[in-house]
Design an enzyme around this catalytic site. Structure first.
Site, PDB file in Angstrom:
ATOM      1  N   PRO A  48     -57.360 -16.477  13.979  1.00  0.00           N
ATOM      2  CA  PRO A  48     -58.600 -16.488  13.200  1.00  0.00           C
ATOM      3  C   PRO A  48     -58.623 -15.604  11.955  1.00  0.00           C
ATOM      4  O   PRO A  48     -59.333 -14.595  11.897  1.00  0.00           O
ATOM      5  CB  PRO A  48     -59.639 -16.024  14.227  1.00  0.00           C
ATOM      6  N   CYS A  49     -57.909 -15.995  10.911  1.00  0.00           N
ATOM      7  CA  CYS A  49     -57.898 -15.203   9.688  1.00  0.00           C
ATOM      8  C   CYS A  49     -59.264 -15.192   9.000  1.00  0.00           C
ATOM      9  O   CYS A  49     -59.522 -14.329   8.162  1.00  0.00           O
ATOM     10  CB  CYS A  49     -56.782 -15.640   8.745  1.00  0.00           C
ATOM     11  N   HIS A  50     -60.161 -16.105   9.392  1.00  0.00           N
ATOM     12  CA  HIS A  50     -61.521 -16.059   8.849  1.00  0.00           C
ATOM     13  C   HIS A  50     -62.266 -14.803   9.313  1.00  0.00           C
ATOM     14  O   HIS A  50     -63.261 -14.425   8.707  1.00  0.00           O
ATOM     15  CB  HIS A  50     -62.310 -17.324   9.222  1.00  0.00           C
TER      16      HIS A  50
END
Length: 188
Positions: free
Chosen positions: A152-154
């Site tokens: 989850p780089c968000h």
């Protein structure tokens, strides 16, 4: 996330299967090897999809085939559950072939250490992997993440509260953080 699924080198013996699924943030390209999910691509319209598949073929040394065995069925089900608000829906086997070194170290920490509904700063993530001065390198790892959404780089933001960058676009990042309850949902 099943972060123990390792890959010693490019996928050469097996197949790479892919599909495109519609989601709340637009069409997503999903690709998997026998080891697990290997790539997630945003905004997978037909032209972009072809570019992603050509690049994937070059990286893995195997021509991707449209989903034939059902290998991606569980990933599709779990994405549906994620977009319905289920917290642990994206716990999937992953193939880490497309990332190495520092990038893999950062992405593994992100996958295991930043749960649904939370965020972490670039600098904090750098500190967690033992490189406190490497916030920009963490940003590069986020930009090279072959498994966005699932890794989850968000959830990685600037230390001053800014959103930072995002390969899927800032509006997509806002939507994902709103879905997870980190940001308020847009009024319109």
């Amino acid at each position: 996330m099943d972060i123990d699924t390792e890959a010693a080198g490019p996928e050469r013996a097996g197949t790479v299967e892919w599909t495109v699924v519609e989601s709340a943030i637009g069409p997503l390209l999903l690709a998997a090897t026998g080891r697990g999910l290997v790539q997630v691509g945003f905004h997978a319209d037909p032209a972009r999809r072809e570019r992603m598949l050509d690049r994937l073929a070059g990286q893995l040394g195997a021509e991707p085939v449209e989903c034939a065995s059902g290998r991606l069925a569980e990933a599709v089900r779990r994405l549906d559950r994620y977009f319905a608000g289920e917290r642990d829906a994206l716990d999937l086997p992953l193939d880490w072939t497309l990332t190495t070194g520092f990038h893999r170290q950062v992405l593994r920490e992100l996958a295991t250490g930043v749960p649904y509904g939370t965020v972490v700063g670039y600098g904090e993530l750098a500190r967690r992997v033992g490189q406190p001065g490497a916030a920009q390198a963490v940003g590069a790892a986020m930009g090279a993440n072959p498994l966005p959404l699932v890794v989850p780089c968000h959830r990685v933001v600037e230390s001053d509260g800014g959103l930072g960058g995002f390969g899927g676009g800032l509006e997509t990042k806002r939507q994902l953080l709103a879905l997870e309850g980190v940001l308020p949902a847009p009024l319109f």
